[in-house]
Design an enzyme around this catalytic site. Structure first.
Site, PDB file in Angstrom:
ATOM      1  N   ASN A  12       0.801  -1.364  -0.368  1.00 16.74           N
ATOM      2  CA  ASN A  12      -0.334   0.096  -0.244  1.00 16.74           C
ATOM      3  C   ASN A  12       0.818   1.576  -0.014  1.00 16.74           C
ATOM      4  OD1 ASN A  12      -2.837  -1.272  -0.067  1.00 16.74           O
ATOM      5  ND2 ASN A  12      -2.221  -2.030   2.080  1.00 16.74           N
ATOM      6  N   GLY A 106      -6.085 -11.146  -0.326  1.00 16.38           N
ATOM      7  CA  GLY A 106      -4.978 -10.274  -0.610  1.00 16.38           C
ATOM      8  C   GLY A 106      -3.736 -11.369  -1.202  1.00 16.38           C
ATOM      9  N   ASP A 108      -0.806 -10.647  -1.581  1.00 14.02           N
ATOM     10  CA  ASP A 108       0.430 -10.387   0.175  1.00 14.02           C
ATOM     11  C   ASP A 108       0.032 -11.479   0.600  1.00 14.02           C
ATOM     12  OD1 ASP A 108      -1.796  -8.447   0.331  1.00 14.02           O
ATOM     13  OD2 ASP A 108      -0.673  -7.923   2.164  1.00 14.02           O
ATOM     14  N   ARG A 109      -0.969 -11.369   1.863  1.00  9.37           N
ATOM     15  CA  ARG A 109      -1.418 -12.853   2.183  1.00  9.37           C
ATOM     16  C   ARG A 109      -1.275 -13.786   2.174  1.00  9.37           C
ATOM     17  NH1 ARG A 109      -7.759 -10.795   4.438  1.00  9.37           N
ATOM     18  NH2 ARG A 109      -7.267 -12.516   5.838  1.00  9.37           N
TER      19      ARG A 109
END
Length: 258
Positions: A12, A106, A108-109
């Site tokens: 982000n 997400g 990234d998760r």
């Protein structure tokens, strides 16, 4: 001889990148860096200017399609390499995605959970896990010993909490303070409140996993502000700066074997 591999994590706030000597776990890191999202256009002529060309790349993006395209322009401009991006799926590399809509998790998760499971299995027998990403937002993931993602929490990071308080409360425009058990000034009270709010959510998830799985989970923490949180946690959290990059290396090897 293996060709270099470029891993990219567009969060982000920043684009993080790492160049390895191969596309597999344990590959040697050759170079790494980060750019704020406003400065992505600097990559090709700046930090990437003298890098050896990677034979492949893989990345994850949470910042949206516009920023992904800006990154792709830099990759294509500097390297003869096809940009590839991870999209969360029902299952990959040992993680079974239990999200109601798996592709909405997400990336990234998803990638961080894959990196954490690989690290956990390298240390010993399979165990449940709690995986925490401390960034602009904070995510807290629960995974059982079989690799099934049970669910996770999303909460604001330190910066968002402070900005929300500043915008909604008169007179709270104060410098960042220190984490104290008993804060006696407003700066310390704000910093300690945000830190302990995050710690409380994480520790509640550890309790849930312990109760649900009947076993103590392996706990991992990553993200730009992870070093701030790890010292105040109850119980041991392994702080792994490269957890998302580790996950990208695992995925790259698994996909190459297909």
């Amino acid at each position: 001889m293996a060709s270099p591999f470029l891993a990219i994590d567009i969060g982000n706030t920043r684009l993080k990148w790492a160049l390895y000597d191969g596309a597999h776990p344990g590959a040697a890191l050759q170079a790494s860096g980060a750019e704020f999202l406003d400065h992505i256009e600097r990559l090709a002529d700046g930090p990437w200017a003298d890098l050896p060309a990677p034979g492949s790349m893989l990345g994850c993006v949470v910042a949206g399609d516009t920023l992904r395209r800006r990154a792709e322009e830099q990759i294509v401009e500097r390297f003869d390499c096809t940009p590839r991006w991870v999209v969360s799926s029902p299952g990959e590399a040992g993680i079974v995605n239990g999200y109601d809509h798996p592709t909405r998790l997400g990336a990234d998760r998803f990638v961080a959970m894959i990196g954490a499971r690989h690290r956990m299995l390298a240390q010993g027998p399979a165990r449940p896990m709690v995986v925490v990403l401390i960034g602009t937002a904070v995510t807290v993931e629960a995974i059982d010993a079989s690799g099934k993602f049970l669910g996770g929490l999303i909460l604001p990071g330190h910066g968002i909490m402070l900005r929300a308080l500043e915008s909604g409360t008169a007179g709270l425009h104060v410098p960042t303070g220190e984490v104290r058990e008993f804060p006696t000034n407003t700066s310390d009270a704000l910093t300690s409140g945000g830190t302990y709010a995050i710690a409380g959510a994480v520790e509640r998830m550890v309790q849930h996993v312990r109760s649900h799985c009947g076993e103590e989970p392996a706990c991992f923490m990553t993200g730009g502000a992870g070093w701030k949180m790890a010292p105040v946690m109850n119980g041991h959290f392994e702080l792994v700066e490269s957890l998302i990059m580790d996950g990208l290396l695992v995925i790259a090897r698994e996909r190459a074997a297909l």
